[in-house]
Motif scaffolding. Structure first.
Motif, mmCIF file in Angstrom:
data_model
loop_
_atom_site.group_PDB
_atom_site.id
_atom_site.type_symbol
_atom_site.label_atom_id
_atom_site.label_comp_id
_atom_site.label_asym_id
_atom_site.label_seq_id
_atom_site.Cartn_x
_atom_site.Cartn_y
_atom_site.Cartn_z
ATOM 1 N N GLY A 1 0.828 -1.196 0.000
ATOM 2 C CA GLY A 1 0.000 0.000 0.000
ATOM 3 C C GLY A 1 0.862 1.246 0.000
ATOM 4 N N THR B 1 -5.158 -6.206 3.457
ATOM 5 C CA THR B 1 -6.442 -6.054 2.774
ATOM 6 C C THR B 1 -7.140 -7.402 2.675
ATOM 7 O OG1 THR B 1 -7.542 -5.303 0.738
ATOM 8 C CG2 THR B 1 -5.401 -6.364 0.492
ATOM 9 N N GLU C 1 -9.536 -7.489 0.203
ATOM 10 C CA GLU C 1 -10.024 -7.375 -1.172
ATOM 11 C C GLU C 1 -9.112 -8.151 -2.123
ATOM 12 O OE1 GLU C 1 -12.609 -5.970 -2.440
ATOM 13 O OE2 GLU C 1 -13.459 -4.980 -0.697
ATOM 14 N N GLN D 1 -7.197 -5.926 -4.781
ATOM 15 C CA GLN D 1 -6.167 -5.098 -4.151
ATOM 16 C C GLN D 1 -5.012 -5.959 -3.656
ATOM 17 O OE1 GLN D 1 -7.060 -3.000 -0.363
ATOM 18 N NE2 GLN D 1 -6.480 -1.138 -1.447
#
Length: 527
Positions: A41, A59, A61, A64
């Motif tokens: 990130g 994360t 997701e 991502q």
């Protein structure tokens, strides 16, 4: 047959994705105990190597996680190559560039709130004692003691700087970096001391150190990092997202928004040099937007978020030369924004009935069926508007439609892909008859139908209250689910909201479709 690149794995306890990679057999003994910095990130995570390298991707997701895993794995692969090549010697320019990153980080971090002047006076005193070999008043301050004290004072920071670059350097280069960092932090402390005393005449943010260029690093397209513009970053991200047979690409509305917000910042900063972005310049831009009051605080927050995302893309594209230490936008606190109460964003039962009743006489497909579909799904209108005949299917005795991403259609996130039961009220209303007359491969509704719906709700139905004409259904649907006893898991899945747990996969298999249909049938009819 070549080795396959590892993929993200879920932590079974938290559902958060991780990078987990075993150390290559030829490097096990060399790598054990070393520290490597891996980008995750907006941050660089320092990882101590054992028999394997493991780091949280932060994360749940999947999309991502894939992007973060690719960036971290690329950095790790580069580090393996550096270990195999052996220690390198840094040039003077590279040494000063590393020290400059430490300087910039300490100046930027305390620019807004430097704290009391006594803090920085103390820092300068301890730094001076370390460089003079006087941290221990009982020790003899000779050259050996000076090196020992500087090591004790600055080695942790220097180790982080080296690890973040994935470097393996020789002992002399490490000593050079240590002494140069010590001087750079004195300089940063002096700047922060002046600010703590109210003197901002020299903000210390201006570039006074060279940018670090990793040995053997490929130059960024178009030349040095200073030539990278926000617009070119968006172009490159768009190119990357378009690669592959099943690529979704960059959502057109998202692209337009990011370009618009980036252009606003570029015009304010009067530079196309994205590498010169500082936290202070971003803060000045934000305060200028707030002072002019031409947009809401919520919009300013969104503009900051867009800029932060674009800069982060640039850091991913050019990790060695473009803001390698940190994302400067992340250091700026967005303004507070007053949230509207949920009741102001939700149709009342009476308003909902008026809209659905009025829709029955509409000859426009958008205003005839979209309010009904949104009312009985809580879906975002853009998700429904992209549906085609082939997205609808029957399982047993129940009808469903599949909301999913396609090259010509995007969804908000991975949780947004779902199969939604058609409520019996829609069947009784004649929607399946409408569906039977639709052609395959053709959208059921026109693109960007929000204006049609807004004119219909405001002009035809005369809903004067400032409820969002399309999004108001989403809030009402969730309230109706609660009132009707629809399970939280089903409600979250049907509306495309993530819970951050394994329950986000509710209804992903055909076995769950009957259960979803039963939950939808609990929802009480509005008409």
């Amino acid at each position: 047959m070549g080795l396959l690149m590892p993929t993200p794995v879920r932590n079974p306890k938290t559902s958060i994705f991780q990078l987990r990679v075993r150390v290559p057999a030829d490097l096990v003994e060399i790598a054990r105990g070393k520290v490597v910095g891996l980008p995750v990130g907006d941050a660089i995570r320092q990882v101590t190597i054992g028999d394997a390298v493991k780091v949280s991707l932060g994360t749940r997701e999947p999309d991502q996680a894939k992007a973060r895993h690719a960036a971290a794995y690329a950095a790790l692969t580069s580090f393996w190559a550096a270990l195999r090549s052996g220690p390198i010697a840094l040039s003077q320019k590279q040494t000063f560039a590393l020290a400059g990153e430490a300087y910039t980080a300490f100046v930027a971090a305390f620019d807004e709130n430097p704290g009391p002047a006594e803090r920085w006076e103390k820092v300068l005193q301890v730094n001076s004692a370390a460089k003079a070999g006087k941290l221990n008043p009982l020790a003899i301050p000779d050259q050996r003691q000076r090196l020992k004290d500087v090591e004790a004072r600055f080695s942790g920071l220097v180790a982080g700087l080296i690890a973040n670059k994935g470097l393996v350097i020789d002992d002399q280069s490490r000593r050079n970096v240590m002494m140069t960092v010590a001087d750079a932090l004195d300089r940063a402390a002096t700047i922060n001391l002046a600010k703590a005393s109210g003197d901002y005449s020299g903000d210390g943010i201006a570039a006074v150190y060279p940018a670090f260029e990793k040995p053997g690093a490929r130059p960024a397209p178009g030349g040095a990092a200073s030539k990278i513009s926000l617009s070119s970053i968006i172009d490159e991200q768009k190119r990357r997202l378009s690669l592959g047979k099943d690529a979704i690409g960059l959502n057109a509305k998202t692209e337009q928004k990011f370009r618009r917000h980036s252009a606003s910042f570029t015009a304010f900063g009067k530079t196309g040099d994205a590498s010169t972005i500082t936290a202070k310049l971003v803060r000045d831009w934000m305060e200028d937007l707030l002072a002019k009051a031409q947009v809401s605080n919520r919009t300013v927050r969104d503009m900051l978020s867009s800029l932060r995302t674009v800069v982060q893309w640039g850091r991913t594209h050019h990790p060695d030369v473009f803001h390698p230490l940190a994302n400067p936008v992340s250091g700026v606190t967005p303004p507070e924004a007053l949230s509207r109460p949920s009741s102001e964003l939700t149709y009342t039962i009476e308003e909902a009935k008026r809209v659905l009743t009025g829709a029955r006489s509409s000859t426009n497909h958008n205003t005839r069926w979209l309010p009904w579909l949104c009312a009985y799904s809580g879906a975002r209108v853009e998700e429904i508007a992209g549906l085609r005949r082939e997205d609808f299917f029957k399982s047993g005795r129940d009808w469903f439609y599949h909301i999913r991403a396609k090259p010509s259609r995007s969804i908000k996130n991975s949780n947004s892909e779902r199969r939604v039961p058609v409520h019996p009220a829609l069947v009784d209303e004649g929607f399946i008859d409408f569906l039977d007359k639709a052609k395959l491969g053709v959208r059921l509704f026109t693109r960007s139908p929000s204006q049609d719906i807004s004119r219909f709700v405001r002009g035809t139905i005369k809903i004067a209250r400032n409820v969002p004409p399309s999004h108001g259904w989403r809030h009402l649907f969730e309230d109706l689910c609660t009132a009707s006893g629809v399970s939280d898991d089903a409600r979250a899945y049907i509306t495309g909201r993530g819970t951050g747990t394994s329950r986000d996969r509710y209804g992903r298999s055909d076995a769950m479709l009957p259960g979803l249909a039963r939950e939808m049938k609990k929802l009480k009819r509005l008409l």
